[in-house]
Design an enzyme around this catalytic site. Sequence first.
Site, mmCIF file in Angstrom:
data_model
loop_
_atom_site.group_PDB
_atom_site.id
_atom_site.type_symbol
_atom_site.label_atom_id
_atom_site.label_comp_id
_atom_site.label_asym_id
_atom_site.label_seq_id
_atom_site.Cartn_x
_atom_site.Cartn_y
_atom_site.Cartn_z
ATOM 1 N N ASP A 160 3.410 1.287 13.347
ATOM 2 C CA ASP A 160 2.780 -0.044 13.407
ATOM 3 C C ASP A 160 3.581 -1.096 14.156
ATOM 4 O O ASP A 160 3.006 -2.010 14.736
ATOM 5 C CB ASP A 160 2.448 -0.590 12.012
ATOM 6 N N ASP A 170 0.804 -1.223 0.000
ATOM 7 C CA ASP A 170 0.000 0.000 0.000
ATOM 8 C C ASP A 170 0.835 1.271 0.000
ATOM 9 O O ASP A 170 0.407 2.292 -0.534
ATOM 10 C CB ASP A 170 -0.999 -0.003 1.155
#
Length: 734
Positions: free
Chosen positions: A451, A73
């Site tokens: 993350d 992404d």
Amino acid sequence: MHASSLSRRSVLAGTAVAAAAVSLPLAQGRAQAAATPAKSRYRWRNAVQGGTGFITGVLFHPSVKGLAYLRTDIGGAYRWDDRRDRWIPLTDHLGWDDWNLLGVEAMAVDPAHPDRVYLALGTYAQSWAGNGAVLRSEDRGATWQRTDLTVKLGANEDGRGCGERLLVDPRDSDTLWLGTRHDGLLRSTDRGASWQAVSFPATPSATGQGITLLVAAGRSVYAGWGDSDGTTGKPNLYRTSDGATWEAVPGQPSGAAARVPVRAAYDRHTRELYVTYANAPGPNGQSDGSVHKLRVSGGKWGEVTPVKPGGTTADGSADSFGYGGVAVDARRPGTLVVSTNNRWADIDTVFRSTDGGRTWTSLKDRAVFDVSETPYLNWGGDKPKFGWWIQALALDPYDSRHVVYGTGATLYGTRDLEHWAPQIRGVEEASIRQLISPPTGAAHLLSGAGDIGVMYHERLTASPSRGMASNPVFGTATGLSLAAAKPSYVVRAGWGDHGNGAWSNDGGKTWTPFEAQPDVAKSAPGPIATNADGSVLLWSFGTANPGHRSADNGATWSEVASFPKGATPVADPVDPARCYAFDTTTGTLFASTDSGRTFTARATGLNSGDSEFQLVAAPGRSGDLWLSLKWNGLYRSTDGGATFTKVASCWASYTLGFGKAAEGASYPALYLVGSTETITAVYRSDDEAKTWTRINDDRHQWGWIGAAVTGDPRVYGRVYIATNGRGVQYGEPV
């Protein structure tokens, strides 16, 4: 790697876009420096972490054994090298001005021409992001030709795991189709060199999904439509048999469980098209879904959903989810795999059927995982789960037992349908926020990322053996700081459910959470710093909250009213009593001479109102400060921030760091991400920024790299660069 809000764009009016060869990033409207800097040959590699990001698509080539492509992404695309057993990055040449092209919306291969591959690039569809582009290659991505589009794509938006939205027409290799989110359907008749809008029977809406998939079934092309509400009479699956006219597929499923067609796969043996559906595009937000198949020759539909969402788990939780990936076995008729998605209560799985979907087996039920190559997948000590965000799913056309699926952190693969391990070697997708290279100790690098928190890199060529820093585990790191005079002492901050700050006395190998933390830390953890000897901590919590100070290793905290709200604290590397902070709202440098108890204004008028900057202190020197103010340039103070002088040798500075001095030099080597000429690049200076040498090249640019850079204090010439989607890049002179 989260999608931002969506915006509406008008439908493209059919204007063709011209081809353009890959080139250097565009000039940024500044005069070139008087002297073009020299160039130095560097070898660039990733500091291995192992995946760490959302794999949104995997595509095996149907005609070539061992050839596959992978998209992410925000971190570009890769090609599988079967001989070397690793993925090869294909888009590292994209430079600073092309940062929005590091997200890959879709990819396509030509079954009849194995060396051809196509990528549709564009990370965000927002007004502030640039338009998308299509790359085309005749040599499997070794070199590219580029066509800039007049529409925006959204590889990091909702629905990024759908697809593929790019397809080579099964009747004509010169014709390609590209489905967009806001601008309908585009077609190219010259192998991607130019694109035109074509008539399509559905109208885009503000949801920002548009065409979610394109798939060939025989000589027909099917298109999924993500902007329907799923009710009868509002179709979401269309097809063309002649490449000119599109029609809604008759008899297609409707209802919430079939609102968004996510992915599709065609079984050429049985002439059946399988489609996975969900009530939202994903990867988040799905609570219902289904799987259906269409016998394309007769038009008969049948539901083959393995397990219908809506039940309850053993502990009474709602078992809500959608369906994501689907892949068919090229050698065995009626054999296929599908994945659930967003199934948090009972954990996602991959289902396999060998009878066309009449019966299914959950591969999760007997799965055995080996994550020794990427230990962070243990998530702080927990056993690895089967996965989440499973929308990328692929089945090797030359090996029926070779299945791979992507998650939000890795790509798992199996060769026997039972034993699974990351098949991720070569892929690095972390968004890096902080870097430290300690002057002593076993590790040459500590990194803080989005993350996956903080990692201790005892080796640069293998994923950290301790995985993510635990106790507590952070999702995203917001701060990382080392005591210059006591480098074994490190502190970190970040987003976590069980504490937002921790300290280490062994250089970052092991961590202890702060005994206490300010209440605001849980909702707004910001950057943190320790002073030179590790006796004081300063923690910032955004522009709405005061900074806090601790003098007892995080056991108690007190507000520092004079600390500029939202500023990043910076410690003097020599004097423990000195600390600094730059207030972006007023362009003022604040300093403390009482170990962070009070701060007073010093230099003023420095780029007032710009929210992005970086203040760093030169190692081994007290009061030697460098201030990067983006396109407003680089400034230096040698009197603790009382005055600053603009550095004349570069006109833009985004991030600056220090490393070991060159032989015979008395000042540390400087490393800069900025501009000394017309492009933004990576530079080194061995003479206190009087002159610069460019050390990256046109093949190694990695999009936006403005978060952090640091040299290695023990190895001259080695530099570490934080990228936004390609992990930590490190370079060494050759």
